[in-house]
Design a protein around this motif. Structure first.
Motif, PDB file in Angstrom:
ATOM      1  N   UNK B  62      16.004  19.335  -1.055  1.00 24.28           N
ATOM      2  CA  UNK B  62      15.814  19.159   0.385  1.00 24.28           C
ATOM      3  C   UNK B  62      16.097  20.488   1.092  1.00 24.28           C
ATOM      4  N   UNK B  63      15.208  20.908   2.005  1.00 25.64           N
ATOM      5  CA  UNK B  63      15.428  22.180   2.704  1.00 25.64           C
ATOM      6  C   UNK B  63      16.784  22.206   3.425  1.00 25.64           C
ATOM      7  N   UNK B  65      17.716  23.404   6.226  1.00 25.73           N
ATOM      8  CA  UNK B  65      17.809  23.094   7.654  1.00 25.73           C
ATOM      9  C   UNK B  65      17.880  21.581   7.859  1.00 25.73           C
ATOM     10  N   UNK B  66      17.326  20.839   6.895  1.00 28.22           N
ATOM     11  CA  UNK B  66      17.410  19.391   7.027  1.00 28.22           C
ATOM     12  C   UNK B  66      18.802  18.884   6.642  1.00 28.22           C
ATOM     13  N   UNK B  67      19.378  19.497   5.635  1.00 33.26           N
ATOM     14  CA  UNK B  67      20.720  19.084   5.237  1.00 33.26           C
ATOM     15  C   UNK B  67      21.760  19.499   6.272  1.00 33.26           C
ATOM     16  N   UNK B  69      21.662  19.362   9.307  1.00 36.29           N
ATOM     17  CA  UNK B  69      21.792  18.378  10.376  1.00 36.29           C
ATOM     18  C   UNK B  69      22.976  17.445  10.158  1.00 36.29           C
TER      19      UNK B  69
END
Lengths: 170, 252
Positions: B62-63, B65-67, B69
């Motif tokens: 998972x990228x 920037x998504x994690x 969050x």
């Protein structure tokens, strides 16, 4: 499972679905990002005691529709990932030519693609998918039937019998 | 429909994605009918191809920037059980919610939106003769009118589950143009105002609470729409109504 963990656990499926739906890597990542941000900022609104996942898919599809409305005023060409990038595991060719299926999926209207991917890629039941899409089961069944028939035609597997391809439904 | 020959794809789809009993029924049908069998086999091939094409994305990391969050909220909200979190939210109540809204410093437009909504509620909810311009008896016309003036489809949320009936709507001025106002009333005459504006280019906000004196409201900005739900009601009731209205509005 705590709310945040459930959301986090759903990310791979959301990414898989968004990539298949939009067929564009960066657009799909942006969509998932927006979806997660919205879900986290709206967690107070998550009222169901059941799975978080269907709710996340609803948010994602809503965002997607909004994006289309915005873009409708200003049409742009959406780049299409190459098949090798979209997937490309070999060995399935005995069943169907993957490149052909990818192209055929791209030719489906987006509402049909969105519906078909929920059941065939995400493994949702008709009822679950209908709830995510916010449409009645019957409407979804016809939509899926149309998508299946169109895929069948464009991958050259449709038989000649005309009754196999259903007419347009309201 | 089940009697129809040849059997149509809609029904096959329903059976295929239906209950275990329905799938068994489908297998029985397929065993008797080579045409159905051919279609099913083909669908299974479609599904296999679709999974082969698009499935591997889920295996990718998972990228970041998504994690990322999940870092900030995780610190702000210790991972206690959902029940405890819910109790905590309820316990926040009026004062807490008001404080939280204060501390969170709503963006400038958000504050204006709430002020406009509170003002509108204060002005019209006390009206006996003319609380609305178009009554709920003419709902279709009201929907067309409000949607046209707002430039966005607006349908009144159904709040009957909370005992509130739509009494009608009107258009009022707002800093961002015309605002759509829908008013509801319960059997003891309490009124709730739903205030909706266009907020093009405004940053989205979280679901927030603001109040002044008796009237209080929950509000948010999302998808170019600003919405506020105002009423002189207990905070928990108003929150529940606002959440319901939010869902109805995004589904519209």
């Amino acid at each position: 499972m705590p709310f945040l963990d459930e959301v986090e656990a759903a990310i791979p499926a959301l990414r898989r679905y968004a990539h298949a739906l939009l067929r564009d890597r960066s657009a799909a990542d942006d969509l998932v990002q927006d979806c997660l941000e919205r879900a986290l900022s709206r967690r107070i609104l998550w009222r169901r005691q059941g799975d978080v996942k269907p709710w996340l898919f609803r948010i994602l599809l809503n965002l997607c529709r909004d994006e289309h409305r915005r873009r409708a005023a200003r049409p742009v060409l959406v780049p299409i990932d190459s098949v090798s990038e979209a997937g490309g595991s070999g060995g399935q060719e005995e069943f169907m030519n993957l490149r052909e299926v990818h192209r055929a999926m791209g030719q489906l209207p987006e509402d049909q693609r969105a519906a078909l991917l929920l059941v065939s890629l995400e493994g949702m039941s008709l009822g679950e998918a209908a709830q995510v899409l916010g449409i009645p089961d019957g409407t979804l069944a016809s939509r899926l039937a149309r998508a299946r028939a169109a895929l069948r035609r464009t991958t050259c597997r449709a038989p000649d019998r005309p009754d196999d391809v259903r007419g347009h439904r309201p | 429909m089940t009697e129809r020959k040849p059997i149509d794809d809609d029904l096959l789809v329903r059976l295929h994605h239906g209950t275990a009993a329905e799938r068994a029924e489908l297998e029985a049908l397929a065993a008797r009918d080579p045409d159905i069998r051919a279609r099913l086999t083909d669908w299974q091939r479609q599904d296999a191809a679709i999974r082969a094409l698009y499935g591997p994305v889920a295996e990718e990391p998972v990228p970041h920037r998504q994690l990322r969050l999940f870092d900030r909220p995780a610190r702000r909200w210790p991972r206690v059980s959902r029940i405890a979190a819910t109790i905590g939210l309820i316990a926040l109540g009026a004062a807490g919610g008001w404080f939280a809204a204060r501390l969170a410093q709503p963006p400038a437009r958000g504050a204006d939106l709430v002020a406009e909504a509170l003002q509108t509620h204060a002005t019209y909810s006390v009206e006996v003769a003319h609380p609305v311009e178009v009554p709920a008896t003419d709902e279709a016309h009201m929907i067309r009118w409000l949607s046209k003036r707002l430039g966005h489809r607006i349908a009144p949320p159904d709040l009957r589950g909370f005992g509130f009936q739509l009494i009608g709507g009107r258009v009022v001025p707002s800093a961002t143009g015309a605002a759509a106002v829908m008013m509801y009333e319960d059997d003891i005459g309490r009124r709730v105002t739903l205030f909706v504006t266009r907020e093009s280019g405004q940053a989205e906000t979280e679901f927030r609470y603001s109040g002044n004196g008796a009237a209080r409201g929950f509000w948010w900005i999302e998808d170019g729409l600003g919405c506020a739900v105002v009423g002189d009601l207990p905070v928990d009731t108003l929150r529940a109504i606002s959440v319901s209205a939010y869902h109805d509005l995004i589904d519209a």
